[in-house]
Design a protein around this motif. Structure first.
Motif, mmCIF file in Angstrom:
data_model
loop_
_atom_site.group_PDB
_atom_site.id
_atom_site.type_symbol
_atom_site.label_atom_id
_atom_site.label_comp_id
_atom_site.label_asym_id
_atom_site.label_seq_id
_atom_site.Cartn_x
_atom_site.Cartn_y
_atom_site.Cartn_z
ATOM 1 N N MET A 22 0.845 -1.190 0.000
ATOM 2 C CA MET A 22 0.000 0.000 0.000
ATOM 3 C C MET A 22 0.878 1.237 0.000
ATOM 4 N N VAL A 23 0.389 2.284 -0.667
ATOM 5 C CA VAL A 23 1.049 3.586 -0.622
ATOM 6 C C VAL A 23 0.328 4.412 0.424
ATOM 7 N N SER A 24 1.082 4.928 1.375
ATOM 8 C CA SER A 24 0.511 5.735 2.450
ATOM 9 C C SER A 24 1.235 7.066 2.495
ATOM 10 N N CYS A 25 0.488 8.139 2.717
ATOM 11 C CA CYS A 25 1.114 9.463 2.716
ATOM 12 C C CYS A 25 0.520 10.299 3.826
ATOM 13 N N LYS A 26 1.385 10.855 4.659
ATOM 14 C CA LYS A 26 0.958 11.816 5.680
ATOM 15 C C LYS A 26 1.424 13.188 5.233
ATOM 16 N N ASP A 27 0.504 14.122 5.171
ATOM 17 C CA ASP A 27 0.839 15.433 4.618
ATOM 18 C C ASP A 27 1.490 16.323 5.671
ATOM 19 N N TYR B 299 6.201 12.282 11.912
ATOM 20 C CA TYR B 299 6.658 12.953 10.700
ATOM 21 C C TYR B 299 6.447 11.962 9.559
ATOM 22 N N ARG B 300 7.141 12.174 8.445
ATOM 23 C CA ARG B 300 6.944 11.281 7.307
ATOM 24 C C ARG B 300 7.352 9.842 7.636
ATOM 25 N N ILE B 301 8.536 9.674 8.233
ATOM 26 C CA ILE B 301 9.060 8.345 8.532
ATOM 27 C C ILE B 301 8.539 7.897 9.900
ATOM 28 N N PRO B 302 8.009 6.690 10.026
ATOM 29 C CA PRO B 302 7.512 6.224 11.333
ATOM 30 C C PRO B 302 8.623 6.248 12.385
ATOM 31 N N GLU B 303 8.268 6.644 13.598
ATOM 32 C CA GLU B 303 9.247 6.887 14.660
ATOM 33 C C GLU B 303 10.234 5.743 14.911
ATOM 34 N N PRO B 304 9.794 4.473 14.933
ATOM 35 C CA PRO B 304 10.780 3.414 15.204
ATOM 36 C C PRO B 304 11.928 3.409 14.191
ATOM 37 N N ASN C 104 4.195 19.124 6.418
ATOM 38 C CA ASN C 104 4.954 20.169 5.725
ATOM 39 C C ASN C 104 4.791 20.053 4.210
ATOM 40 N N ASN C 105 3.565 19.673 3.786
ATOM 41 C CA ASN C 105 3.266 19.550 2.356
ATOM 42 C C ASN C 105 4.180 18.558 1.635
ATOM 43 N N SER C 106 4.685 17.578 2.367
ATOM 44 C CA SER C 106 5.539 16.580 1.732
ATOM 45 C C SER C 106 4.703 15.688 0.817
ATOM 46 N N SER C 107 5.170 15.528 -0.412
ATOM 47 C CA SER C 107 4.443 14.661 -1.348
ATOM 48 C C SER C 107 5.113 13.298 -1.436
ATOM 49 N N LYS C 108 6.053 13.049 -0.540
ATOM 50 C CA LYS C 108 6.784 11.790 -0.595
ATOM 51 C C LYS C 108 6.025 10.736 0.208
ATOM 52 N N PRO C 109 5.573 9.672 -0.440
ATOM 53 C CA PRO C 109 4.799 8.647 0.266
ATOM 54 C C PRO C 109 5.693 7.584 0.894
ATOM 55 N N LEU C 110 5.061 6.677 1.601
ATOM 56 C CA LEU C 110 5.717 5.477 2.116
ATOM 57 C C LEU C 110 5.100 4.278 1.416
ATOM 58 N N TYR C 111 5.917 3.268 1.168
ATOM 59 C CA TYR C 111 5.455 2.040 0.533
ATOM 60 C C TYR C 111 5.482 0.934 1.584
ATOM 61 N N VAL C 112 4.293 0.573 2.060
ATOM 62 C CA VAL C 112 4.151 -0.378 3.167
ATOM 63 C C VAL C 112 3.809 -1.757 2.611
ATOM 64 N N SER C 113 4.504 -2.779 3.098
ATOM 65 C CA SER C 113 4.187 -4.141 2.657
ATOM 66 C C SER C 113 4.327 -5.124 3.816
ATOM 67 N N VAL C 114 3.661 -6.244 3.667
ATOM 68 C CA VAL C 114 3.677 -7.305 4.683
ATOM 69 C C VAL C 114 5.083 -7.882 4.796
ATOM 70 N N GLY C 115 5.553 -8.052 6.036
ATOM 71 C CA GLY C 115 6.820 -8.727 6.266
ATOM 72 C C GLY C 115 6.581 -10.158 6.727
ATOM 73 N N HIS C 116 5.980 -10.295 7.917
ATOM 74 C CA HIS C 116 5.741 -11.626 8.489
ATOM 75 C C HIS C 116 4.753 -11.473 9.644
ATOM 76 N N ARG C 117 3.807 -12.400 9.729
ATOM 77 C CA ARG C 117 2.856 -12.472 10.849
ATOM 78 C C ARG C 117 2.070 -11.176 11.051
ATOM 79 N N VAL C 118 1.690 -10.552 9.929
ATOM 80 C CA VAL C 118 0.838 -9.359 9.982
ATOM 81 C C VAL C 118 0.156 -9.228 8.620
ATOM 82 N N CYS C 119 -1.100 -8.806 8.607
ATOM 83 C CA CYS C 119 -1.778 -8.603 7.333
ATOM 84 C C CYS C 119 -1.549 -7.161 6.878
ATOM 85 N N LEU C 120 -1.823 -6.882 5.615
ATOM 86 C CA LEU C 120 -1.506 -5.569 5.043
ATOM 87 C C LEU C 120 -2.320 -4.456 5.705
#
Length: 221
Positions: free
Chosen positions: A177-182, A213-218, A184-200
């Motif tokens: 999935m493409v996810s985007c948090k706006d 912010y744009r990048i998840p804290e962890p 500072n008007n950032s148009s750069k999305p994140l590309y999220v995908s299943v790794g293991h033992r979790v659904c999309l």
């Protein structure tokens, strides 16, 4: 061959009780892992593992150390270059601070969104048996997925909706999935995908909940 053998152990569904709750009740520790490279140096990198409290997202544990790379970079086989160091970091945490073991890992890289459906997040997940989520900053061009004008239009529409849209490959399968948090008007999305033992769906919800912010804290930490 080794990649295919490991892939046989991949689980693409939610397996944990906290994943079933809309507010992730029971989730207390979220980890982030990353390998950072030094420009112009093909043999050194910094392997990092951080564990944050959830939902407060406060740092509980950090392990950051320089490592010597031995495997070359080969497209589609990045995990063989990076994952051994990340597995070692997880093992050190389990030995030194077992009570801080993360309940899920956010991985700077792809999971199912990969030429053979087994990226770094899948590889690490199967080896550690931890739920893992792939969070990439750039689109890996597989199964006909390209960052063309249509893709950019979809991203622009996301910023207004604060939503996500699926990445469907030529096989008809949703690879991520493409996810985007706006921020500072950032148009750069994140590309999220299943790794293991979790659904999309769970993966996308959790990544969103970890973003200040744009990048998840962890991963950002």
């Amino acid at each position: 061959r080794e990649q295919a053998q490991l892939k046989a152990g991949l689980v693409e569904e939610d397996t944990e009780e906290w994943q079933k709750d809309s507010s992730f009740t029971g989730l207390e520790r979220v980890g982030g892992v990353d390998l950072s490279y030094i420009k112009g140096d093909d043999t050194s990198a910094c392997a990092s593992l951080v564990v944050l409290s959830y939902p407060a997202l406060e740092v509980l544990y950090e392990d950051c150390r320089m490592v010597a790379l031995s495997a070359p970079y080969v497209a589609g086989f990045l995990a063989f270059r990076e994952v051994p160091f990340l597995v070692e970091a997880v093992q050190r945490l389990q030995q030194e601070e077992p009570r801080l073991k993360p309940q899920v890992l956010l991985v700077d890289g792809n999971g199912l969104l990969h030429p053979r459906g087994f990226g770094v997040a899948c590889h690490l997940g199967v080896l550690t048996d931890l739920p893992c989520i792939g969070v990439a900053k750039n689109l890996l061009q597989v199964e006909g997925l390209v960052r063309d004008e249509l893709h950019r239009q979809q991203i622009r529409s996301l910023q207004r909706e604060g939503d996500a849209f699926p990445l469907t490959g030529t096989s008809g399968r949703v690879l991520g999935m493409v996810s985007c948090k706006d921020y500072n008007n950032s148009s750069k999305p994140l590309y999220v995908s299943v790794g293991h033992r979790v659904c999309l769906e769970t993966a996308v919800r959790l990544v969103k909940s970890c973003c200040r912010y744009r990048i998840p804290e962890p991963i950002r930490q």
